[in-house]
Design a protein around this motif. Structure first.
Motif, mmCIF file in Angstrom:
data_model
loop_
_atom_site.group_PDB
_atom_site.id
_atom_site.type_symbol
_atom_site.label_atom_id
_atom_site.label_comp_id
_atom_site.label_asym_id
_atom_site.label_seq_id
_atom_site.Cartn_x
_atom_site.Cartn_y
_atom_site.Cartn_z
ATOM 1 N N GLY A 115 39.057 40.163 32.113
ATOM 2 C CA GLY A 115 38.515 41.251 32.930
ATOM 3 C C GLY A 115 39.473 41.665 34.027
ATOM 4 N N SER A 116 40.164 40.684 34.623
ATOM 5 C CA SER A 116 41.127 40.986 35.689
ATOM 6 C C SER A 116 42.281 41.830 35.172
ATOM 7 C CB SER A 116 41.673 39.679 36.281
ATOM 8 O OG SER A 116 40.631 38.890 36.803
ATOM 9 N N THR A 117 42.733 41.516 33.975
ATOM 10 C CA THR A 117 43.837 42.276 33.382
ATOM 11 C C THR A 117 43.458 43.735 33.192
ATOM 12 O OG1 THR A 117 44.638 40.306 32.223
ATOM 13 C CG2 THR A 117 45.403 42.445 31.418
ATOM 14 N N ILE A 118 42.259 43.965 32.679
ATOM 15 C CA ILE A 118 41.779 45.336 32.477
ATOM 16 C C ILE A 118 41.680 46.064 33.817
ATOM 17 C CG2 ILE A 118 39.816 46.751 31.731
ATOM 18 C CD1 ILE A 118 39.248 44.666 29.598
ATOM 19 N N CYS B 150 42.610 40.626 51.728
ATOM 20 C CA CYS B 150 42.049 40.125 52.987
ATOM 21 C C CYS B 150 40.567 39.805 52.833
ATOM 22 C CB CYS B 150 42.241 41.152 54.110
ATOM 23 S SG CYS B 150 43.929 41.265 54.732
ATOM 24 N N TRP B 151 39.848 40.681 52.120
ATOM 25 C CA TRP B 151 38.416 40.446 51.917
ATOM 26 C C TRP B 151 38.195 39.204 51.055
ATOM 27 C CZ3 TRP B 151 34.597 42.634 54.549
ATOM 28 C CH2 TRP B 151 33.277 42.384 54.133
ATOM 29 N N ALA B 152 39.085 38.960 50.110
ATOM 30 C CA ALA B 152 38.991 37.763 49.276
ATOM 31 C C ALA B 152 39.162 36.507 50.134
ATOM 32 C CB ALA B 152 40.041 37.802 48.168
ATOM 33 N N ILE C 240 40.333 50.652 44.623
ATOM 34 C CA ILE C 240 41.209 49.484 44.677
ATOM 35 C C ILE C 240 40.595 48.351 45.499
ATOM 36 C CG2 ILE C 240 43.479 48.658 45.430
ATOM 37 C CD1 ILE C 240 44.554 51.460 44.742
ATOM 38 N N THR C 241 39.912 48.687 46.594
ATOM 39 C CA THR C 241 39.273 47.630 47.382
ATOM 40 C C THR C 241 38.105 47.000 46.637
ATOM 41 O OG1 THR C 241 37.939 49.328 48.533
ATOM 42 C CG2 THR C 241 39.940 48.543 49.636
ATOM 43 N N SER C 242 37.601 47.662 45.595
ATOM 44 C CA SER C 242 36.516 47.072 44.801
ATOM 45 C C SER C 242 36.999 45.893 43.962
ATOM 46 C CB SER C 242 35.886 48.136 43.887
ATOM 47 O OG SER C 242 36.765 48.501 42.831
ATOM 48 N N LEU C 243 38.320 45.645 43.966
ATOM 49 C CA LEU C 243 38.875 44.493 43.251
ATOM 50 C C LEU C 243 38.671 43.184 44.006
ATOM 51 C CD1 LEU C 243 42.306 45.918 42.055
ATOM 52 C CD2 LEU C 243 40.440 45.198 40.579
ATOM 53 N N SER C 244 38.169 43.237 45.229
ATOM 54 C CA SER C 244 38.077 42.030 46.059
ATOM 55 C C SER C 244 37.287 40.890 45.414
ATOM 56 C CB SER C 244 37.507 42.370 47.441
ATOM 57 O OG SER C 244 36.262 43.024 47.323
ATOM 58 N N PRO C 245 36.174 41.144 44.674
ATOM 59 C CA PRO C 245 35.489 40.012 44.025
ATOM 60 C C PRO C 245 36.373 39.290 43.016
ATOM 61 C CG PRO C 245 34.051 41.939 44.094
ATOM 62 C CD PRO C 245 35.416 42.401 44.500
ATOM 63 N N LEU C 246 37.149 40.056 42.243
ATOM 64 C CA LEU C 246 38.054 39.433 41.278
ATOM 65 C C LEU C 246 39.160 38.657 41.979
ATOM 66 C CD1 LEU C 246 38.670 41.956 38.359
ATOM 67 C CD2 LEU C 246 37.424 39.808 38.317
ATOM 68 N N LEU C 247 39.713 39.242 43.029
ATOM 69 C CA LEU C 247 40.769 38.552 43.778
ATOM 70 C C LEU C 247 40.241 37.261 44.396
ATOM 71 C CD1 LEU C 247 42.550 41.547 45.556
ATOM 72 C CD2 LEU C 247 43.411 40.191 43.649
ATOM 73 N N THR C 248 38.969 37.281 44.798
ATOM 74 C CA THR C 248 38.351 36.074 45.360
ATOM 75 C C THR C 248 38.336 34.954 44.336
ATOM 76 O OG1 THR C 248 36.935 37.433 46.790
ATOM 77 C CG2 THR C 248 36.296 35.135 46.463
ATOM 78 N N TRP D 197 33.161 44.306 35.992
ATOM 79 C CA TRP D 197 31.869 43.990 35.377
ATOM 80 C C TRP D 197 32.036 43.010 34.223
ATOM 81 C CZ3 TRP D 197 30.237 44.860 30.312
ATOM 82 C CH2 TRP D 197 28.889 44.571 30.060
ATOM 83 N N LEU D 198 33.058 43.209 33.392
ATOM 84 C CA LEU D 198 33.258 42.379 32.211
ATOM 85 C C LEU D 198 33.561 40.934 32.590
ATOM 86 C CD1 LEU D 198 33.206 42.914 29.172
ATOM 87 C CD2 LEU D 198 35.681 43.182 29.223
#
Length: 303
Positions: A135-138, A170-172, A107-115, A293-294
């Protein structure tokens, strides 16, 4: 000429190997933190011990300059320490008490997308395109599967998964603040200042701790090994190596290795902690990685 090309190619390969080592270290760090939690240390104590030691060690490499250019920059560094340090890691560490180690890493690997999504929300000119949203939806559907799998199949408290999302957010925020500082300071200085303010802003959290573990308890071999592994290898060494690698192969190529962090955690948590790997969990894992990735791939292809 051929010897020069061979030497350049060998160095290039070493940089990629270094990126892989850093990502493996960060993937395993979740497991090491879980071991410390099960040994009696609190999430706040683990964070403070880890990054206080990392900060002291970093002073050996970056000690010529203490203050930044202005009080405004000092405030931004304090925010970096708050969002990229204390709140991020304390949320992450607390999440490990309620959910699976693999869930937190995923779940924390979502930070790039959230950014990207957060930047689009703040700055209209940088709104994400359809590719990023797709990609975010997937990826977020994958998060839903991971939370569903752990909460209903394994009777895990969903609070841990929600705290993991808070950590990713927070990381975003930290990444957005970091953009303003990268143009003025080098990676070593920024990292050291983040560690300092991260520890400083974490100290008030100790007030909510009913009992504080004395530092002498860290003399136990298992505790000492894991704290030193987190502080010196996962924090200081990996961060320094990552800064050097980005300078050599670029942030884009280096960031591609981050896609494998959840996979590393998933595999090691299975063998070391005995966490279950189910079909729903694996599907959620695949969707998160595919979505991240997508979104990145389609956006680059468009450009």
């Amino acid at each position: 000429m051929s010897a020069t090309r061979f030497s350049t190619g060998s160095n290039h390969l070493l940089y990629h190997a270094g990126a892989a080592i850093a990502v493996i270290a960060w993937g395993v760090s979740f497991i090491s933190t879980k071991v410390l939690l099960e040994s009696g240390l609190s999430p706040i104590e683990i964070y403070i011990y880890r990054f206080a030691l990392a900060y002291i060690a970093m002073l050996l490499f970056c000690h010529n300059r203490i203050r930044s250019n202005s009080w405004r920059d000092e405030f931004l560094f304090m925010l970096c320490g708050l969002f990229g340090g204390s709140i991020y890691f304390i949320s992450e560490n607390v999440a490990l008490e309620y959910t699976l180690v693999s869930n937190v890493s995923l779940i924390t690997s979502l930070s790039p997308l959230l950014t990207v999504l957060l930047i689009g929300f703040i700055y209209r000119s940088d709104r994400p395109g359809k590719e990023t949203l797709f990609g975010s939806t997937i990826a977020f559907l994958g998060v839903g599967l991971v939370i569903f799998n752990s909460s209903f199949s394994l009777s895990i408290n969903p609070l841990g998964d929600l705290l993991s999302l808070l950590a990713a957010l927070c990381w975003a925020i930290y990444s957005i603040i970091l953009k303003q500082l990268n143009a003025l300071y080098n990676a070593l200085f920024i990292t050291r200042k983040t560690f300092f303010y991260g520890v400083l802003t974490a100290l008030p959290f100790l007030l909510i701790e009913p009992q504080i573990t004395p530092p002498t308890a860290l003399m136990q071999p298992k505790l000492m090994f894991n704290i030193l592994f987190l502080a010196l290898f996962c924090s200081m060494f990996a961060y320094l190596m990552w800064a050097a690698i980005i300078g050599k192969i670029g942030a884009v190529k280096a960031s591609n290795y981050m896609y494998f962090q959840p996979v590393v955690t998933l595999v090691f948590s299975y063998f070391i902690l005995g966490e279950q790997i189910t079909l729903i969990g694996c599907t959620g894992c695949a969707m998160i990685l595919l979505g991240v990735w997508l979104a990145d791939y389609l956006q680059k292809k468009k450009v």
